[in-house]
Design an enzyme around this catalytic site. Structure first.
Site, PDB file in Angstrom:
ATOM      1  N   CYS A 267       0.730  -1.178  -0.079  1.00 39.94           N
ATOM      2  CA  CYS A 267      -0.066  -0.065  -0.020  1.00 39.94           C
ATOM      3  C   CYS A 267       0.833   1.229   0.084  1.00 39.94           C
ATOM      4  O   CYS A 267       1.572   1.637  -1.039  1.00 39.94           O
ATOM      5  CB  CYS A 267      -0.938  -0.064   1.228  1.00 39.94           C
ATOM      6  SG  CYS A 267      -2.548   0.975   0.992  1.00 39.94           S
ATOM      7  N   HIS A 360      -3.894  -5.108  -0.079  1.00 36.39           N
ATOM      8  CA  HIS A 360      -3.329  -5.574   1.567  1.00 36.39           C
ATOM      9  C   HIS A 360      -3.361  -6.909   1.449  1.00 36.39           C
ATOM     10  O   HIS A 360      -4.578  -7.776   1.583  1.00 36.39           O
ATOM     11  CB  HIS A 360      -4.321  -4.955   2.561  1.00 36.39           C
ATOM     12  CG  HIS A 360      -4.389  -3.462   2.655  1.00 36.39           C
ATOM     13  ND1 HIS A 360      -4.411  -2.927   3.974  1.00 36.39           N
ATOM     14  CD2 HIS A 360      -3.971  -2.457   2.049  1.00 36.39           C
ATOM     15  CE1 HIS A 360      -4.292  -1.780   3.981  1.00 36.39           C
ATOM     16  NE2 HIS A 360      -4.019  -1.487   2.644  1.00 36.39           N
ATOM     17  N   GLU A 362      -2.555  -8.971   3.928  1.00 33.33           N
ATOM     18  CA  GLU A 362      -2.911  -9.578   5.110  1.00 33.33           C
ATOM     19  C   GLU A 362      -4.335  -9.809   5.319  1.00 33.33           C
ATOM     20  O   GLU A 362      -4.986 -10.640   5.880  1.00 33.33           O
ATOM     21  CB  GLU A 362      -2.450  -8.580   6.289  1.00 33.33           C
ATOM     22  CG  GLU A 362      -3.321  -7.299   6.626  1.00 33.33           C
ATOM     23  CD  GLU A 362      -3.439  -6.511   5.433  1.00 33.33           C
ATOM     24  OE1 GLU A 362      -4.455  -5.883   5.404  1.00 33.33           O
ATOM     25  OE2 GLU A 362      -2.533  -6.314   4.740  1.00 33.33           O
TER      26      GLU A 362
END
Length: 389
Positions: A267, A360, A362
């Site tokens: 990001c 992202h 995660e």
């Protein structure tokens, strides 16, 4: 519609900087707030979204019409607080219905003094933002909503813009801390906290990586002090604000690249890698936010459904290799909706030296198509250590 009767809520108004108004009812705390109006297309994961530091100074408009049905719990926060400046929903749930819930979403918004608005046409608002672009907005409820509209509009127009905003230091940790590796320790990584989400160091730790999370203002000496002989890799996190303001962080990253330390960024970290390699960044019309954005990994040819939260992007050529002072760079990932750059790779002497993605991986709260990128980082550190032996 499943919402509370209007008499149980104060009147509220949403004022966009171009003068458009939406009238509804208060949701969460009663009062006033200003920020950048952005919309999120995720149908789930609102708790993770609200506690994502990347949403600092932004007012989130939820495109899913019904919000709050699973309440909030003590496990899914991505940081220590809600960072969103305000919250806009159409139909709030009357009560949560989930075995993990500890309180309602609205109770949490009230407890953290987050001003919101409900019972407005969020579809019309989203279409307006898509056509006109993200813009500043104010939410006003209770006594604040009773002031004359021109006065409210002036408050919105006098609020700070996102372009030119340096916000990473406002959301970063103020002290270094360590997330221990799970199982056998394989590597040590210095992670620069530009607005890091809690799930990110946990996913690194599950791969045997000891993560030293550092404040955004850290220097190259701070990075090199990690580990017994310096870090095996460096990670730059997600975060809010305009990447064009992050000169110190870009200078730090260039020092990392000069030393040949394996690098992974997500990001905001992707945008800073772009700047470190000599590319410019620019503001998107309305950005990518949500957990359902299609991205192609050009390395594998696979299409991933990914989680996004960014209003800026890297301006790099999609189909050309660029020569940089640190090696050859190219675009590794691209958004299939609009061809926005979603990832970069840096190669030196034919070998991968650094990489980043705009989204992202995660993915709290999902999807998990991009979790392999943490393995790619582990592989990069392993290959670099073997070459240096």
């Amino acid at each position: 519609m499943l919402n509370l009767p209007s008499q149980h809520r104060d009147e509220a108004v949403l004022v966009l900087e171009d003068g458009r108004l939406f009238r509804g009812s208060s949701y969460g705390a009663v009062g006033e707030t200003v920020g950048e109006a952005v919309f999120s297309t995720g149908m789930t994961g609102y708790q993770e979204t609200l506690t994502d530091p990347s949403y600092h100074r932004q007012v989130i408009v939820m495109t899913a019409p019904h919000v709050g049905n699973t309440g909030v719990n003590i496990d899914d926060d991505e940081s220590s607080r809600i960072w969103a400046a305000g919250y806009v929903v159409r139909d709030p749930a009357i009560r949560p219905s989930n075995w993990r819930s500890s309180r309602s979403l609205e109770d949490e918004l009230r407890a953290q003094q987050v001003v919101g608005i409900c019972q407005i046409d969020t579809r019309a608002l989203t279409r307006h933002l898509r056509e006109r672009g993200s813009m500043r907005v104010g939410l006003f409820s209770g006594a604040a909503a009773e002031r004359p509209t021109p006065q409210l509009l002036d408050l919105v127009k006098n609020s700070p813009q996102m372009t030119g905003a340096a916000l990473a230091a406002e959301v970063s940790t103020d002290h270094r801390y360590v997330v221990a590796a799970e199982g056998e320790k394989r590597f040590t990584v210095a992670a620069l906290d530009l607005g890091i989400k809690a799930m990110t160091p946990l996913l690194l730790a599950r791969r045997g990586i000891e993560v030293h999370v550092l404040p955004a203002a850290s220097t190259i000496d701070d990075v090199l002090a990690v580990g017994d002989a310096g870090p095996d890799g460096v990670f730059f996190s997600n975060g809010p604000g305009d990447p064009a303001t992050a000169d110190a962080e870009v200078a730090l990253l260039r020092e990392v690249l000069r030393r040949g330390i394996p690098f992974f960024g997500i990001c905001f970290g992707n945008q800073l890698l772009g700047r470190a390699l000599g590319f410019d960044t620019y503001k998107l019309k309305y950005g990518h936010r949500g957990i359902n954005q299609p991205v192609m990994d050009r390395t594998t040819g696979k299409v991933e459904v990914t989680a996004h939260n960014h209003g800026f992007a890297v301006d790099a050529p999609l189909d050309a290799t660029s020569q940089t002072p640190f090696g050859q760079a190219h675009v590794s990932h691209v958004c299939l909706n609009d061809d926005v750059v979603e990832g970069l790779e840096l190669r030196r002497a034919g070998r991968l030296a650094a990489f980043s993605v705009q989204y992202h991986p995660e993915a709290a709260a999902g999807p998990h198509d991009a979790a392999y990128l943490f393995d790619r980082f582990s592989d990069l550190m392993l290959e670099t250590s073997e070459v240096s032996v």
